[in-house]
Design a protein around this motif. Structure first.
Motif, mmCIF file in Angstrom:
data_model
loop_
_atom_site.group_PDB
_atom_site.id
_atom_site.type_symbol
_atom_site.label_atom_id
_atom_site.label_comp_id
_atom_site.label_asym_id
_atom_site.label_seq_id
_atom_site.Cartn_x
_atom_site.Cartn_y
_atom_site.Cartn_z
ATOM 1 N N LYS A 167 -0.324 -4.213 -5.369
ATOM 2 C CA LYS A 167 -0.622 -2.815 -5.054
ATOM 3 C C LYS A 167 0.627 -2.063 -4.611
ATOM 4 O O LYS A 167 0.550 -0.879 -4.294
ATOM 5 C CB LYS A 167 -1.681 -2.742 -3.947
ATOM 6 C CG LYS A 167 -3.004 -3.383 -4.333
ATOM 7 C CD LYS A 167 -3.990 -3.315 -3.178
ATOM 8 C CE LYS A 167 -5.287 -4.034 -3.510
ATOM 9 N NZ LYS A 167 -6.238 -4.028 -2.386
ATOM 10 N N PRO B 199 -0.566 -5.449 5.457
ATOM 11 C CA PRO B 199 -1.287 -5.825 4.256
ATOM 12 C C PRO B 199 -2.514 -4.933 4.036
ATOM 13 O O PRO B 199 -2.913 -4.173 4.915
ATOM 14 C CB PRO B 199 -1.722 -7.261 4.547
ATOM 15 C CG PRO B 199 -1.923 -7.276 6.022
ATOM 16 C CD PRO B 199 -0.873 -6.343 6.577
ATOM 17 N N CYS B 200 -3.091 -5.081 2.848
ATOM 18 C CA CYS B 200 -4.344 -4.381 2.568
ATOM 19 C C CYS B 200 -5.471 -5.134 3.290
ATOM 20 O O CYS B 200 -5.226 -6.134 3.944
ATOM 21 C CB CYS B 200 -4.608 -4.322 1.064
ATOM 22 S SG CYS B 200 -5.009 -5.914 0.306
ATOM 23 N N GLY C 245 -7.704 -6.923 2.015
ATOM 24 C CA GLY C 245 -8.292 -7.984 1.214
ATOM 25 C C GLY C 245 -7.610 -9.334 1.299
ATOM 26 O O GLY C 245 -7.903 -10.208 0.493
ATOM 27 N N CYS D 21 -3.360 -13.637 -1.642
ATOM 28 C CA CYS D 21 -3.594 -12.266 -2.103
ATOM 29 C C CYS D 21 -5.001 -12.138 -2.689
ATOM 30 O O CYS D 21 -5.472 -13.042 -3.384
ATOM 31 C CB CYS D 21 -2.529 -11.936 -3.145
ATOM 32 S SG CYS D 21 -2.740 -10.356 -3.966
ATOM 33 N N GLU D 22 -5.614 -10.996 -2.467
ATOM 34 C CA GLU D 22 -6.943 -10.778 -3.048
ATOM 35 C C GLU D 22 -6.872 -10.520 -4.551
ATOM 36 O O GLU D 22 -7.796 -10.844 -5.286
ATOM 37 C CB GLU D 22 -7.661 -9.617 -2.359
ATOM 38 C CG GLU D 22 -7.178 -8.249 -2.750
ATOM 39 C CD GLU D 22 -8.139 -7.142 -2.330
ATOM 40 O OE1 GLU D 22 -7.658 -6.022 -2.169
ATOM 41 O OE2 GLU D 22 -9.332 -7.386 -2.166
ATOM 42 N N VAL D 23 -5.777 -9.920 -5.019
ATOM 43 C CA VAL D 23 -5.636 -9.597 -6.439
ATOM 44 C C VAL D 23 -5.167 -10.821 -7.223
ATOM 45 O O VAL D 23 -5.656 -11.086 -8.316
ATOM 46 C CB VAL D 23 -4.643 -8.430 -6.628
ATOM 47 C CG1 VAL D 23 -4.455 -8.100 -8.106
ATOM 48 C CG2 VAL D 23 -5.104 -7.199 -5.854
ATOM 49 N N MET E 27 -1.114 -16.570 -5.347
ATOM 50 C CA MET E 27 0.091 -16.298 -4.554
ATOM 51 C C MET E 27 -0.278 -15.916 -3.122
ATOM 52 O O MET E 27 -1.373 -15.423 -2.852
ATOM 53 C CB MET E 27 0.927 -15.175 -5.185
ATOM 54 C CG MET E 27 0.257 -13.808 -5.161
ATOM 55 S SD MET E 27 1.307 -12.498 -5.844
ATOM 56 C CE MET E 27 1.705 -11.580 -4.355
ATOM 57 N N CYS F 117 -0.074 -13.614 0.098
ATOM 58 C CA CYS F 117 0.098 -12.185 0.341
ATOM 59 C C CYS F 117 1.530 -11.961 0.829
ATOM 60 O O CYS F 117 2.004 -12.657 1.730
ATOM 61 C CB CYS F 117 -0.896 -11.707 1.398
ATOM 62 S SG CYS F 117 -0.547 -10.056 2.025
ATOM 63 N N VAL F 118 2.236 -11.007 0.224
ATOM 64 C CA VAL F 118 3.627 -10.769 0.616
ATOM 65 C C VAL F 118 3.720 -10.347 2.080
ATOM 66 O O VAL F 118 4.720 -10.635 2.751
ATOM 67 C CB VAL F 118 4.301 -9.723 -0.294
ATOM 68 C CG1 VAL F 118 4.352 -10.207 -1.735
ATOM 69 C CG2 VAL F 118 3.629 -8.381 -0.211
HETATM 70 S S1 SF4 Z 1 -0.140 -8.964 -1.632
HETATM 71 FE FE1 SF4 Z 1 -2.305 -8.857 -2.210
HETATM 72 S S2 SF4 Z 1 -3.443 -9.201 -0.298
HETATM 73 FE FE2 SF4 Z 1 -1.334 -8.689 0.252
HETATM 74 S S3 SF4 Z 1 -1.322 -6.481 0.589
HETATM 75 FE FE3 SF4 Z 1 -0.757 -6.814 -1.545
HETATM 76 S S4 SF4 Z 1 -2.685 -6.716 -2.700
HETATM 77 FE FE4 SF4 Z 1 -3.198 -6.990 -0.547
#
Ligand code: SF4
Length: 81
Positions: free
Chosen positions: A9, A15-16, A18, A25-27, A31, A33-34
């Motif tokens: 995103k 973070p988001c 999710g 990561c939700e998407v 991986m 989540c960064v």
């Molecule tokens: S890496 Fe994935 S879980 Fe983390 S903020 Fe971005 S979309 Fe959200």
């Protein structure tokens, strides 16, 4: 180190909402989540936690596909971006 450009995103102040309970990561569940990685990394760097609190501007989509280094060099040289 963790780069927010690797976030699907492109969130700059993540973070988001999710992030999975395992920190993935939700998407892209394969991986981490960064931002999960960024927070973990900030704890190992003096001043890292404070640095993460700085609000970053959103990604300027008008610049996608353009060189950021050339842009910086041109601006420093007085040329228009
Ligand atoms: S890496 Fe994935 S879980 Fe983390 S903020 Fe971005 S979309 Fe959200």
């Amino acid at each position: 180190m963790s780069c927010p450009m690797n976030c699907p995103k492109n969130l700059r102040n993540g973070p988001c909402g999710g992030v999975r309970s395992d920190g993935c990561c939700e998407v892209r569940p394969e991986m981490k989540c960064v931002w999960h990685e960024a927070v973990a990394g900030s704890l190992r760097i003096p001043g890292g936690v404070e640095a993460l609190r700085a609000i970053q501007l959103p990604v300027d989509r008008r610049l996608v596909g353009k060189s950021s280094w050339l842009r910086v060099a041109r601006l420093r040289g007085g040329e228009p971006a």
